[in-house]
Design a protein around this motif. Structure first.
Motif, PDB file in Angstrom:
ATOM      1  N   ALA A 160       0.195 -19.495 -80.697  1.00  0.00           N
ATOM      2  CA  ALA A 160      -0.172 -18.367 -79.845  1.00  0.00           C
ATOM      3  C   ALA A 160      -0.710 -17.210 -80.684  1.00  0.00           C
ATOM      4  O   ALA A 160      -0.164 -16.875 -81.740  1.00  0.00           O
ATOM      5  CB  ALA A 160       1.043 -17.910 -79.038  1.00  0.00           C
ATOM      6  N   GLN A 161      -1.777 -16.625 -80.216  1.00  0.00           N
ATOM      7  CA  GLN A 161      -2.343 -15.469 -80.899  1.00  0.00           C
ATOM      8  C   GLN A 161      -1.491 -14.235 -80.623  1.00  0.00           C
ATOM      9  O   GLN A 161      -1.113 -13.965 -79.484  1.00  0.00           O
ATOM     10  CB  GLN A 161      -3.775 -15.225 -80.409  1.00  0.00           C
ATOM     11  N   PRO A 162      -1.159 -13.475 -81.638  1.00  0.00           N
ATOM     12  CA  PRO A 162      -0.363 -12.264 -81.410  1.00  0.00           C
ATOM     13  C   PRO A 162      -1.184 -11.217 -80.663  1.00  0.00           C
ATOM     14  O   PRO A 162      -2.419 -11.191 -80.746  1.00  0.00           O
ATOM     15  CB  PRO A 162      -0.026 -11.793 -82.820  1.00  0.00           C
ATOM     16  N   VAL A 163      -0.502 -10.375 -79.927  1.00  0.00           N
ATOM     17  CA  VAL A 163      -1.156  -9.239 -79.292  1.00  0.00           C
ATOM     18  C   VAL A 163      -1.558  -8.262 -80.392  1.00  0.00           C
ATOM     19  O   VAL A 163      -0.745  -7.873 -81.230  1.00  0.00           O
ATOM     20  CB  VAL A 163      -0.204  -8.557 -78.285  1.00  0.00           C
ATOM     21  N   ARG A 164      -2.825  -7.885 -80.387  1.00  0.00           N
ATOM     22  CA  ARG A 164      -3.342  -6.990 -81.426  1.00  0.00           C
ATOM     23  C   ARG A 164      -3.556  -5.607 -80.825  1.00  0.00           C
ATOM     24  O   ARG A 164      -4.167  -5.483 -79.761  1.00  0.00           O
ATOM     25  CB  ARG A 164      -4.627  -7.553 -82.026  1.00  0.00           C
ATOM     26  N   ILE A 165      -3.080  -4.594 -81.543  1.00  0.00           N
ATOM     27  CA  ILE A 165      -3.050  -3.236 -81.012  1.00  0.00           C
ATOM     28  C   ILE A 165      -3.673  -2.274 -82.012  1.00  0.00           C
ATOM     29  O   ILE A 165      -3.387  -2.326 -83.208  1.00  0.00           O
ATOM     30  CB  ILE A 165      -1.600  -2.804 -80.707  1.00  0.00           C
ATOM     31  N   LEU A 166      -4.527  -1.383 -81.503  1.00  0.00           N
ATOM     32  CA  LEU A 166      -5.144  -0.342 -82.319  1.00  0.00           C
ATOM     33  C   LEU A 166      -4.641   1.011 -81.825  1.00  0.00           C
ATOM     34  O   LEU A 166      -4.757   1.330 -80.642  1.00  0.00           O
ATOM     35  CB  LEU A 166      -6.675  -0.418 -82.203  1.00  0.00           C
ATOM     36  N   ASP A 167      -4.069   1.788 -82.734  1.00  0.00           N
ATOM     37  CA  ASP A 167      -3.551   3.120 -82.412  1.00  0.00           C
ATOM     38  C   ASP A 167      -4.397   4.150 -83.140  1.00  0.00           C
ATOM     39  O   ASP A 167      -4.305   4.291 -84.359  1.00  0.00           O
ATOM     40  CB  ASP A 167      -2.075   3.220 -82.831  1.00  0.00           C
ATOM     41  N   LEU A 168      -5.220   4.865 -82.390  1.00  0.00           N
ATOM     42  CA  LEU A 168      -6.129   5.850 -82.960  1.00  0.00           C
ATOM     43  C   LEU A 168      -5.470   7.227 -83.010  1.00  0.00           C
ATOM     44  O   LEU A 168      -4.814   7.636 -82.057  1.00  0.00           O
ATOM     45  CB  LEU A 168      -7.411   5.913 -82.125  1.00  0.00           C
TER      46      LEU A 168
ATOM     47  N   ARG B 213       5.867 -10.281 -81.604  1.00  0.00           N
ATOM     48  CA  ARG B 213       4.802 -10.884 -82.405  1.00  0.00           C
ATOM     49  C   ARG B 213       3.537 -10.035 -82.506  1.00  0.00           C
ATOM     50  O   ARG B 213       2.512 -10.514 -82.976  1.00  0.00           O
ATOM     51  CB  ARG B 213       4.428 -12.271 -81.861  1.00  0.00           C
ATOM     52  N   CYS B 214       3.562  -8.796 -82.070  1.00  0.00           N
ATOM     53  CA  CYS B 214       2.323  -8.016 -82.072  1.00  0.00           C
ATOM     54  C   CYS B 214       1.932  -7.606 -83.490  1.00  0.00           C
ATOM     55  O   CYS B 214       2.752  -7.587 -84.409  1.00  0.00           O
ATOM     56  CB  CYS B 214       2.443  -6.790 -81.175  1.00  0.00           C
ATOM     57  N   ARG B 215       0.664  -7.288 -83.641  1.00  0.00           N
ATOM     58  CA  ARG B 215       0.113  -6.796 -84.895  1.00  0.00           C
ATOM     59  C   ARG B 215      -0.556  -5.459 -84.594  1.00  0.00           C
ATOM     60  O   ARG B 215      -1.382  -5.368 -83.689  1.00  0.00           O
ATOM     61  CB  ARG B 215      -0.909  -7.781 -85.481  1.00  0.00           C
ATOM     62  N   VAL B 216      -0.192  -4.427 -85.354  1.00  0.00           N
ATOM     63  CA  VAL B 216      -0.622  -3.070 -85.039  1.00  0.00           C
ATOM     64  C   VAL B 216      -1.366  -2.452 -86.211  1.00  0.00           C
ATOM     65  O   VAL B 216      -0.920  -2.532 -87.360  1.00  0.00           O
ATOM     66  CB  VAL B 216       0.586  -2.178 -84.676  1.00  0.00           C
ATOM     67  N   LEU B 217      -2.503  -1.821 -85.904  1.00  0.00           N
ATOM     68  CA  LEU B 217      -3.250  -1.028 -86.874  1.00  0.00           C
ATOM     69  C   LEU B 217      -3.231   0.419 -86.416  1.00  0.00           C
ATOM     70  O   LEU B 217      -3.671   0.738 -85.317  1.00  0.00           O
ATOM     71  CB  LEU B 217      -4.694  -1.527 -86.976  1.00  0.00           C
ATOM     72  N   GLY B 218      -2.701   1.306 -87.267  1.00  0.00           N
ATOM     73  CA  GLY B 218      -2.685   2.735 -86.980  1.00  0.00           C
ATOM     74  C   GLY B 218      -3.703   3.447 -87.845  1.00  0.00           C
ATOM     75  O   GLY B 218      -3.816   3.171 -89.044  1.00  0.00           O
ATOM     76  N   VAL B 219      -4.433   4.382 -87.245  1.00  0.00           N
ATOM     77  CA  VAL B 219      -5.548   5.037 -87.924  1.00  0.00           C
ATOM     78  C   VAL B 219      -5.384   6.553 -87.858  1.00  0.00           C
ATOM     79  O   VAL B 219      -5.052   7.100 -86.801  1.00  0.00           O
ATOM     80  CB  VAL B 219      -6.890   4.636 -87.266  1.00  0.00           C
ATOM     81  N   ASP B 220      -5.633   7.224 -88.972  1.00  0.00           N
ATOM     82  CA  ASP B 220      -5.633   8.687 -88.970  1.00  0.00           C
ATOM     83  C   ASP B 220      -6.534   9.179 -90.094  1.00  0.00           C
ATOM     84  O   ASP B 220      -6.753   8.473 -91.086  1.00  0.00           O
ATOM     85  CB  ASP B 220      -4.217   9.238 -89.153  1.00  0.00           C
ATOM     86  N   ILE B 221      -7.022  10.403 -89.952  1.00  0.00           N
ATOM     87  CA  ILE B 221      -7.892  10.979 -90.981  1.00  0.00           C
ATOM     88  C   ILE B 221      -7.097  11.699 -92.065  1.00  0.00           C
ATOM     89  O   ILE B 221      -7.597  11.964 -93.145  1.00  0.00           O
ATOM     90  CB  ILE B 221      -8.911  11.954 -90.334  1.00  0.00           C
ATOM     91  N   SER B 222      -5.827  11.996 -91.777  1.00  0.00           N
ATOM     92  CA  SER B 222      -5.004  12.794 -92.683  1.00  0.00           C
ATOM     93  C   SER B 222      -4.189  11.920 -93.631  1.00  0.00           C
ATOM     94  O   SER B 222      -3.375  11.103 -93.188  1.00  0.00           O
ATOM     95  CB  SER B 222      -4.061  13.701 -91.879  1.00  0.00           C
TER      96      SER B 222
END
Length: 300
Positions: free
Chosen positions: A123-131, A148-157
């Motif tokens: 099963a493919q994990p749920v992929r999450i982008l947090d801007l 099983r989710c995979r999370v990418l968090g993004v920030d400029i600081s």
């Protein structure tokens, strides 16, 4: 020094900054964090004496509080979605409204995860982008609650990203498939930014949305202490982050994916129109605890 006396004196010192009930809550929070007392200790143990080793720490903390510094920065932590998060003046203090966003996202992400469970290990994990991840409170809450989710968090600081990466949760017991979020530095307003790990099933964001003209309505403890970079947008272009979020979602949101973003309640209609114009379906406004338009949800 008796605990009850310190609480009384502290409430008096804060009475010009906060309503009485809030001042008391702040003092109780401070004592619990530093001394380990409970909200009722001074009531059931009126003779409770603050340990001498904690006195100077409490008095210094009270000085900072009386100058308007938020208690969360003074003690270095805040509760959010059942966990204690590290916070510094480099990140916003997570608000109860953002917990609503997280609860909605957990429901959606858990449903996606459950629908894929029939595929077992394939099963493919749920992929999450947090801007605009800030403290990472959204990213970590997703990672800790959606199987099983995979999370990418993004920030400029850089400073905010240091806080986000440093979060630890000793009391939590994540499952065997848990992976901590990955955090990257990026400007969400830069159309050339590449987000690895997509397409994403969920795109979440709590971007800056308070207009400069609203500064006069804000409490001094917020205005003077929390990072303006994460709070404010110019009056002549208050929707600039939402246009970027819509563009990023257009490129990176998976088929059947969903997005959810926190918004300025004064610009609910205008913000939802940004996502409708970008071609998303099921664009809708969701309300906060006070019945105000606080989130836009959208789908592909």
């Amino acid at each position: 020094m008796l605990l009850k006396d310190f609480l009384r004196d502290g409430e008096k010192a804060l009475e010009g900054l906060y309503p009485a009930a809030e001042a008391r809550s702040i003092m109780l929070m401070l004592c619990e964090a530093i001394v380990g007392t409970k909200s009722y200790t001074h009531i059931i143990e009126p003779s409770f004496t603050i340990p001498h080793k904690d006195e100077s720490t409490l008095l210094e903390a009270l000085r900072r509080l009386s100058e308007g510094e938020p208690v969360q920065y003074v003690i270095g932590r805040t509760d959010f979605c059942g966990n204690s998060f590290r916070v510094t003046p480099d990140v916003l203090i997570p608000r109860p409204e953002t917990e609503i966003l997280c609860r909605e996202a957990i429901r959606t992400g858990s449903r996606m995860s459950a629908s894929r469970s029939a595929f077992g290990k394939d099963a493919q994990p749920v992929r999450i982008l947090d801007l605009c991840t800030g403290s990472g409170c959204i990213a970590w809450t997703m990672a800790l609650n959606i199987p099983r989710c995979r999370v990418l968090g993004v920030d400029i600081s850089d400073a905010a990203l240091e806080v986000a990466r440093s979060q630890t949760f000793p009391g939590s017991a994540p499952g065997p498939d848990f992976r901590p979020p990955v955090f990257m530095k990026a400007d969400v307003l830069d159309p050339g930014t590449v987000f690895d790990g997509g397409p994403f099933d969920l795109i979440l964001s709590n971007p800056p949305y308070v207009m400069d003209s609203q500064k006069a309505q804000m409490r001094p403890n917020v205005l003077d202490n929390e990072p303006h970079l994460a709070l404010f947008v110019p009056d002549d272009d208050p929707l600039k982050f939402y246009r970027s979020i819509a563009a990023i979602s257009h490129e990176y949101l998976a088929e059947g994916g969903e997005g959810l973003t926190e918004i300025n309640d004064l610009l609910g209609k205008e913000t939802s129109e940004v996502f409708s114009a970008a071609g998303f379906s099921r664009v809708s406004l969701l309300k906060d605890l006070f019945g105000r338009n606080r989130f836009v949800s959208y789908a592909r």
